[in-house]
Design an enzyme around this catalytic site. Structure first.
Site, PDB file in Angstrom:
ATOM      1  N   TYR A  84     -13.000   8.730 -12.788  1.00 17.37           N
ATOM      2  CA  TYR A  84     -12.955   7.245 -12.345  1.00 17.37           C
ATOM      3  C   TYR A  84     -13.585   6.374 -13.284  1.00 17.37           C
ATOM      4  O   TYR A  84     -13.520   5.255 -13.448  1.00 17.37           O
ATOM      5  CB  TYR A  84     -13.997   7.443 -11.026  1.00 17.37           C
ATOM      6  CG  TYR A  84     -14.118   6.059 -10.252  1.00 17.37           C
ATOM      7  CD1 TYR A  84     -12.945   5.890  -9.431  1.00 17.37           C
ATOM      8  CD2 TYR A  84     -15.194   5.341 -10.228  1.00 17.37           C
ATOM      9  CE1 TYR A  84     -13.169   4.694  -8.586  1.00 17.37           C
ATOM     10  CE2 TYR A  84     -15.510   4.087  -9.785  1.00 17.37           C
ATOM     11  CZ  TYR A  84     -14.136   3.772  -8.831  1.00 17.37           C
ATOM     12  OH  TYR A  84     -14.354   2.476  -8.030  1.00 17.37           O
ATOM     13  N   THR A  89     -16.561   0.574   2.398  1.00 12.70           N
ATOM     14  CA  THR A  89     -15.411   0.662   2.784  1.00 12.70           C
ATOM     15  C   THR A  89     -14.912   2.016   2.868  1.00 12.70           C
ATOM     16  O   THR A  89     -15.773   3.070   2.656  1.00 12.70           O
ATOM     17  CB  THR A  89     -14.339   0.133   1.284  1.00 12.70           C
ATOM     18  OG1 THR A  89     -14.404   1.357   0.633  1.00 12.70           O
ATOM     19  CG2 THR A  89     -14.843  -1.022   1.002  1.00 12.70           C
ATOM     20  N   ASP A 131       0.907  -1.330   0.020  1.00 14.79           N
ATOM     21  CA  ASP A 131       0.005  -0.056   0.072  1.00 14.79           C
ATOM     22  C   ASP A 131       0.988   1.386  -0.096  1.00 14.79           C
ATOM     23  O   ASP A 131       2.017   1.297   0.536  1.00 14.79           O
ATOM     24  CB  ASP A 131      -0.824   0.028   1.198  1.00 14.79           C
ATOM     25  CG  ASP A 131      -2.263   0.823   0.904  1.00 14.79           C
ATOM     26  OD1 ASP A 131      -3.333   0.213   0.738  1.00 14.79           O
ATOM     27  OD2 ASP A 131      -2.115   2.118   1.003  1.00 14.79           O
TER      28      ASP A 131
END
Ligand SMILES: NC(=O)c1ccc[n+]([C@@H]2O[C@H](COP(=O)([O-])OP(=O)(O)OC[C@H]3O[C@@H](n4cnc5c(N)ncnc54)[C@H](O)[C@@H]3O)[C@@H](O)[C@H]2O)c1
Length: 243
Positions: free
Chosen positions: A147, A182, A32
């Site tokens: 996106y 999330t 990450d």
């Protein structure tokens, strides 16, 4: 034992995937851009390595695979969960935000997968790649042009890499999540109007916990899916059926 690299493993779908794959016995690399969150995910797991990786950098992706080989000796799968989102109408959207979203979501999926697959080819064995697209790989969303473009790109990237890499026994599939609970979707889900709009398009009537995406990723990185490559697999509570 299978060795799996997961980008974006510090949060959300990536973290749930790390937990799911560790449960079945994989050695897991939690990569990450935020080392602290990657370490938190890896710290819960028996055989895991945390790594700070920026998927927009080819050098960082190469280092990710080199360190994986040093620690675990092999790489069998990569799951590209690193992703970012920013909303704004197309006529107002800033160029640097557009570049950032494409760099992380689209180019980052390619750079990280390319590094892992080079190692698989060098080792002379196949493997699996799972890329995280979205329902927005195939349907638009107002105010999310960058996106949606990035996720449409991931779909075609994954399909085409499946063709390039089939000869090496490397399977590439693309998962298309619908609404998943999330940190990325937290703000939208906290807004009652936006949540209601999202749920209108979700026949199952609820967001998925990230584990419900991770279980499909586990299938696609296992021999149970051995004849699947270049597939787009929506995991969306029925959203595309209702669109
Ligand atoms: N949450 C949803 O509803 C939903 C729906 C469809 C698709 N997705 C996709 O699933 C993927 C995972 O999203 P999530 O919901 O778990 O989001 P999240 O924000 O919880 O996790 C994304 C992770 O990616 C990491 N990341 C960002 N930029 C990076 C970089 N340059 N290099 C390495 N890591 C980086 C972040 O630090 C974070 O840990 C994304 O590609 C997202 O677009 C999410």
């Amino acid at each position: 034992m299978a060795v799996t690299i997961i980008t974006g493993a510090g949060s959300g779908i990536g973290a749930a995937t790390a937990r799911e794959l560790a449960r079945r016995g994989d050695s897991v690399v939690c990569a990450d851009v935020r080392l602290d969150t990657a370490e938190t995910t890896a710290g819960e797991l028996p055989e895991a390595l945390a790594m700070e990786v920026d998927v927009t950098s080819a050098a960082s992706c190469s280092r990710m695979v080199e360190e994986t080989l040093r620690r675990f000796g092999d790489v069998n799968s990569i799951v590209t969960c690193a992703g970012v989102e920013k909303h704004g109408p197309g006529h107002e959207f800033a160029e640097e935000d557009f570049d950032w979203i494409i760099a992380v979501n689209l180019k980052g999926s390619w750079l990280s997968a390319r590094s892992a697959v080079r190692a698989m080819i060098d080792a002379g064995h196949g493997g699996t790649v799972v890329m995280i697209g979205s329902i927005n790989s195939v349907v638009g969303n107002p105010g999310a042009s960058a996106y949606c473009a990035s996720k449409g790109g991931v779909l075609m990237l994954g399909r085409t890499l499946a063709l390039d890499w089939a000869q090496f026994g490397v399977r590439v599939n693309i998962v298309g999540p619908g609404v998943v609970d999330t940190p990325m979707s937290a703000k939208s889900l906290a807004d009652p109007q936006r949540r209601a709009r999202m749920m209108e398009r979700t026949p199952l009537g609820r967001p998925a916990p990230p584990g419900e995406i991770a279980s499909v990723i586990a299938f696609l990185t296992s021999d149970a899916s051995s004849f699947m490559t270049g597939a787009y697999v929506p995991v969306d509570g029925g959203s595309l059926a209702a669109w």
